[in-house]
Design an enzyme around this catalytic site. Structure first.
Site, PDB file in Angstrom:
ATOM      1  N   ALA A  30       3.807  33.683  -4.458  1.00 15.89           N
ATOM      2  CA  ALA A  30       2.468  33.609  -4.333  1.00 15.89           C
ATOM      3  C   ALA A  30       2.437  32.263  -3.004  1.00 15.89           C
ATOM      4  CB  ALA A  30       2.178  32.333  -5.702  1.00 15.89           C
ATOM      5  N   GLY A  31       3.856  32.671  -1.967  1.00 19.43           N
ATOM      6  CA  GLY A  31       3.566  31.928  -0.854  1.00 19.43           C
ATOM      7  C   GLY A  31       2.006  32.210   0.173  1.00 19.43           C
ATOM      8  N   ALA A  32       2.761  32.042   1.493  1.00 19.33           N
ATOM      9  CA  ALA A  32       0.802  31.685   2.567  1.00 19.33           C
ATOM     10  C   ALA A  32       0.352  33.342   2.231  1.00 19.33           C
ATOM     11  CB  ALA A  32       1.847  31.617   3.714  1.00 19.33           C
ATOM     12  N   VAL A  33       1.342  34.378   2.525  1.00 17.57           N
ATOM     13  CA  VAL A  33       0.788  35.832   2.485  1.00 17.57           C
ATOM     14  C   VAL A  33      -0.351  35.926   1.472  1.00 17.57           C
ATOM     15  CG1 VAL A  33       0.576  37.827   3.052  1.00 17.57           C
ATOM     16  CG2 VAL A  33       1.499  36.510   4.879  1.00 17.57           C
ATOM     17  N   ARG A 104       9.406  35.313   8.481  1.00 19.28           N
ATOM     18  CA  ARG A 104       9.683  35.087   9.820  1.00 19.28           C
ATOM     19  C   ARG A 104       9.821  33.376  10.435  1.00 19.28           C
ATOM     20  NH1 ARG A 104       8.958  38.375  15.263  1.00 19.28           N
ATOM     21  NH2 ARG A 104       6.768  38.225  14.296  1.00 19.28           N
ATOM     22  N   ARG A 110      12.305  40.282  13.182  1.00 19.39           N
ATOM     23  CA  ARG A 110      11.683  40.714  11.413  1.00 19.39           C
ATOM     24  C   ARG A 110      13.493  41.845  10.594  1.00 19.39           C
ATOM     25  NH1 ARG A 110       7.122  42.412  14.019  1.00 19.39           N
ATOM     26  NH2 ARG A 110       5.239  41.273  12.972  1.00 19.39           N
ATOM     27  N   ASN A 117      15.844  40.006   2.230  1.00 22.52           N
ATOM     28  CA  ASN A 117      13.764  40.432   1.944  1.00 22.52           C
ATOM     29  C   ASN A 117      14.568  42.235   1.200  1.00 22.52           C
ATOM     30  OD1 ASN A 117      12.382  38.675   2.105  1.00 22.52           O
ATOM     31  ND2 ASN A 117      12.208  39.344   4.115  1.00 22.52           N
ATOM     32  N   ILE A 140       4.447  44.835   1.852  1.00 23.19           N
ATOM     33  CA  ILE A 140       3.830  43.880   2.951  1.00 23.19           C
ATOM     34  C   ILE A 140       5.624  43.021   3.640  1.00 23.19           C
ATOM     35  CG2 ILE A 140       2.787  41.629   3.698  1.00 23.19           C
ATOM     36  CD1 ILE A 140       0.595  42.346   2.399  1.00 23.19           C
ATOM     37  N   ASP A 170      -1.982  44.388  12.648  1.00 21.42           N
ATOM     38  CA  ASP A 170      -1.527  44.794  14.184  1.00 21.42           C
ATOM     39  C   ASP A 170      -2.840  45.744  14.550  1.00 21.42           C
ATOM     40  OD1 ASP A 170       1.186  43.738  13.902  1.00 21.42           O
ATOM     41  OD2 ASP A 170       1.871  45.523  13.340  1.00 21.42           O
ATOM     42  N   ARG A 173      -5.637  42.540  14.954  1.00 22.72           N
ATOM     43  CA  ARG A 173      -5.040  42.195  16.268  1.00 22.72           C
ATOM     44  C   ARG A 173      -5.332  42.639  17.235  1.00 22.72           C
ATOM     45  NH1 ARG A 173       0.361  39.471  13.510  1.00 22.72           N
ATOM     46  NH2 ARG A 173      -0.064  37.909  12.464  1.00 22.72           N
ATOM     47  N   HIS A 197       6.228  48.155  13.001  1.00 23.13           N
ATOM     48  CA  HIS A 197       5.728  46.827  12.659  1.00 23.13           C
ATOM     49  C   HIS A 197       5.990  46.071  13.575  1.00 23.13           C
ATOM     50  CE1 HIS A 197       3.138  43.322  11.289  1.00 23.13           C
ATOM     51  NE2 HIS A 197       4.124  42.834  10.358  1.00 23.13           N
TER      52      HIS A 197
HETATM   53  N1  LIG Z   1       3.711  43.140   6.775  1.00 25.59           N
HETATM   54  C1  LIG Z   1       3.506  42.138   7.381  1.00 25.59           C
HETATM   55  O1  LIG Z   1       2.178  42.676   7.835  1.00 25.59           O
HETATM   56  C2  LIG Z   1       3.096  40.693   7.078  1.00 25.59           C
HETATM   57  C3  LIG Z   1       2.819  39.281   7.851  1.00 25.59           C
HETATM   58  C4  LIG Z   1       2.603  38.262   7.288  1.00 25.59           C
HETATM   59  C5  LIG Z   1       4.276  38.509   6.150  1.00 25.59           C
HETATM   60  N2  LIG Z   1       5.324  39.398   5.950  1.00 25.59           N
HETATM   61  C6  LIG Z   1       5.974  38.847   5.372  1.00 25.59           C
HETATM   62  O2  LIG Z   1       5.346  38.863   4.789  1.00 25.59           O
HETATM   63  C7  LIG Z   1       6.522  37.799   3.470  1.00 25.59           C
HETATM   64  C8  LIG Z   1       5.872  36.483   3.206  1.00 25.59           C
HETATM   65  O3  LIG Z   1       5.689  35.664   4.030  1.00 25.59           O
HETATM   66  P1  LIG Z   1       5.156  34.127   3.599  1.00 25.59           P
HETATM   67  O4  LIG Z   1       4.519  33.964   5.173  1.00 25.59           O
HETATM   68  O5  LIG Z   1       3.782  34.813   2.074  1.00 25.59           O
HETATM   69  O6  LIG Z   1       6.521  33.746   3.218  1.00 25.59           O
HETATM   70  P2  LIG Z   1       6.372  32.227   2.116  1.00 25.59           P
HETATM   71  O7  LIG Z   1       7.477  31.449   2.135  1.00 25.59           O
HETATM   72  O8  LIG Z   1       5.053  31.433   2.756  1.00 25.59           O
HETATM   73  O9  LIG Z   1       5.797  33.214   0.121  1.00 25.59           O
HETATM   74  C9  LIG Z   1       6.999  33.973  -0.050  1.00 25.59           C
HETATM   75  C10 LIG Z   1       7.378  33.550  -1.239  1.00 25.59           C
HETATM   76  O10 LIG Z   1       7.960  34.725  -1.610  1.00 25.59           O
HETATM   77  C11 LIG Z   1       8.635  33.654  -3.594  1.00 25.59           C
HETATM   78  N3  LIG Z   1       9.790  34.781  -3.515  1.00 25.59           N
HETATM   79  C12 LIG Z   1      11.570  35.271  -2.882  1.00 25.59           C
HETATM   80  N4  LIG Z   1      11.899  35.688  -3.727  1.00 25.59           N
HETATM   81  C13 LIG Z   1      11.043  35.863  -5.235  1.00 25.59           C
HETATM   82  C14 LIG Z   1      11.294  36.863  -6.342  1.00 25.59           C
HETATM   83  N5  LIG Z   1      12.815  37.423  -6.066  1.00 25.59           N
HETATM   84  N6  LIG Z   1      10.569  37.278  -6.651  1.00 25.59           N
HETATM   85  C15 LIG Z   1       9.220  37.106  -6.610  1.00 25.59           C
HETATM   86  N7  LIG Z   1       8.820  35.765  -5.562  1.00 25.59           N
HETATM   87  C16 LIG Z   1       9.619  35.995  -4.894  1.00 25.59           C
HETATM   88  C17 LIG Z   1       8.793  33.248  -2.862  1.00 25.59           C
HETATM   89  O11 LIG Z   1       8.887  31.570  -3.649  1.00 25.59           O
HETATM   90  C18 LIG Z   1       7.536  32.793  -1.992  1.00 25.59           C
HETATM   91  O12 LIG Z   1       6.655  31.656  -2.523  1.00 25.59           O
HETATM   92  C19 LIG Z   1       7.495  37.565   4.940  1.00 25.59           C
HETATM   93  O13 LIG Z   1       8.977  38.145   4.152  1.00 25.59           O
HETATM   94  C20 LIG Z   1       7.335  38.214   5.711  1.00 25.59           C
HETATM   95  O14 LIG Z   1       7.973  38.021   7.177  1.00 25.59           O
HETATM   96  C21 LIG Z   1       4.755  40.480   6.718  1.00 25.59           C
END
Ligand SMILES: NC(=O)c1ccc[n+]([C@@H]2O[C@H](COP(=O)([O-])OP(=O)(O)OC[C@H]3O[C@@H](n4cnc5c(N)ncnc54)[C@H](O)[C@@H]3O)[C@@H](O)[C@H]2O)c1
Length: 334
Positions: A30-33, A104, A110, A117, A140, A170, A173, A197
């Site tokens: 439930a983080g940023a993405v 990251r 990455r 991860n 993701i 990508d 973008r 990626h």
């Molecule tokens: N593929 C892509 O294009 C792309 C783009 C952006 C970010 N990302 C990746 O997405 C991931 C998330 O990024 P973000 O900015 O949302 O990070 P974030 O830290 O805001 O959110 C990650 C969330 O995952 C939760 N988490 C951690 N371990 C967990 C588990 N075992 N079970 C359930 N929840 C758990 C954390 O508590 C946190 O709230 C990162 O790995 C980032 O690198 C990928």
């Protein structure tokens, strides 16, 4: 049922009463993405219920309530439920989007994320499948190509149900940077980024990019085209530098676009990271290629004929991703 009862029951509850099969989607992390992806899914009413799950106590619940408090303002009726690590609430999900993991940090590749991860993604995917054995999994979490391969190798589900989201972002973008160079509407552009990626592994397919069918190579000089490709490749790192963490609006929207194509069976073409069995000259790897996304997951791979230079770049990208995948074997994760 009288009028009052109808008013107090949401569409979700009514559907449950008449035993209608609820279209449920889960977003893990439930983080940023994850939260941005969930917000897009709810606003577009792609499901009757959206379950947002996080390991951090109360975090997903808080985000879900905040989102639900926008429903009366935005007019959507998707029910958003937040849960702390309770996978039973995700049962019966059609699609699960995995965003859990560390993002990251500035200066971090990455690839450096892999150790942490990989354990998270594997555990999360296994839990999802325990309660939703038919779910389509969208990965993701980074390093996404390797996390998708990990899912393919460890989950034992058909390859068409494992989709890595990277090229979708990508490519968006790429269109953004092209639109800036052309001073045009990004929606009038077509363009794909294939390969891994990663900043050095992705391949913007400039030769195939068009502005309303007109090749962009007829509109921009080579130096500008090269700059657009270079800016695209470091697009993620540029934002990480500006924001202090990786971006979320476009990654979340890209995840939701894939969910939409699945649940509405749109059969749209996106670049996604999928298992290759000889396509684009590669096997035993998950890498970004143009695919059709529909209700069965990724349904087919579209064969854009690469020239010698593009194929060489694709092979180089595959070598880099394969190298990273070897860490999974070393860590005994597959
Ligand atoms: N593929 C892509 O294009 C792309 C783009 C952006 C970010 N990302 C990746 O997405 C991931 C998330 O990024 P973000 O900015 O949302 O990070 P974030 O830290 O805001 O959110 C990650 C969330 O995952 C939760 N988490 C951690 N371990 C967990 C588990 N075992 N079970 C359930 N929840 C758990 C954390 O508590 C946190 O709230 C990162 O790995 C980032 O690198 C990928």
């Amino acid at each position: 049922m009288d009028v009052n009862e109808i008013f107090i029951n949401s569409k979700y509850e009514l559907n449950q009463q008449i035993k209608h099969k609820i279209m449920k989607i889960t977003v893990v992390g439930a983080g940023a993405v994850g939260a941005t992806c969930a917000d897009n899914i709810a606003r577009r009413e792609l499901a009757e219920e959206l379950v947002l799950l996080d390991i951090k106590e109360g975090f997903a619940e808080g985000k879900a309530i905040d989102m639900m408090q926008t429903a009366a303002l935005l007019g959507f009726d998707t029910k958003v439920t937040g849960v702390t690590n309770d996978y039973s609430k995700t049962a019966g999900s059609t699609v699960a989007v995995i965003t859990s993991g560390l993002p990251r940090k500035p200066g971090m590749t990455r690839e450096e994320l892999i150790g942490i991860n990989a354990g998270i993604v594997k555990g999360v995917a296994e839990n999802i499948l325990k309660f939703s054995p038919e779910a389509i999994i969208i990965v993701i979490s980074n390093p996404m190509d390797t996390m998708t391969y990990l899912a393919l190798k460890s989950l034992g589900i058909p390859k068409h149900r494992i989709i890595g989201m990277g090229g979708t972002l990508d490519s968006a973008r790429f269109k953004y940077y092209l639109s800036v160079a052309l001073q045009c509407n990004p929606n009038d552009l077509q363009g794909f980024v294939i390969g891994g990626h990663g900043d050095t592994t992705m391949i913007p397919l400039t030769r195939y990019a068009t502005y309303q069918s007109l090749p962009v190579s007829e509109l921009l000089d080579q130096a500008t085209l090269d700059k657009v490709a270079a800016d695209t490749m470091v697009g993620g790192a540029t934002l990480t530098g500006l924001l202090g963490t990786s971006a979320w609006y476009a990654p979340g929207a890209a995840g939701a676009a894939l969910v939409e194509s699945i649940v509405r069976n749109e059969k749209k073409l996106f670049t996604c990271c999928v298992a290759l069995d000889g396509e684009y000259g590669q096997t035993d790897i998950c890498l970004g290629v143009p695919v059709i996304i529909g209700s069965d997951g990724w349904e087919s791979i579209i064969d854009y004929k690469l020239n010698e230079q593009e194929q060489a770049a694709f092979n180089k990208s595959a070598d880099a991703v394969r190298n990273m995948n070897s860490v999974l074997t070393e860590m005994k994760l597959i």
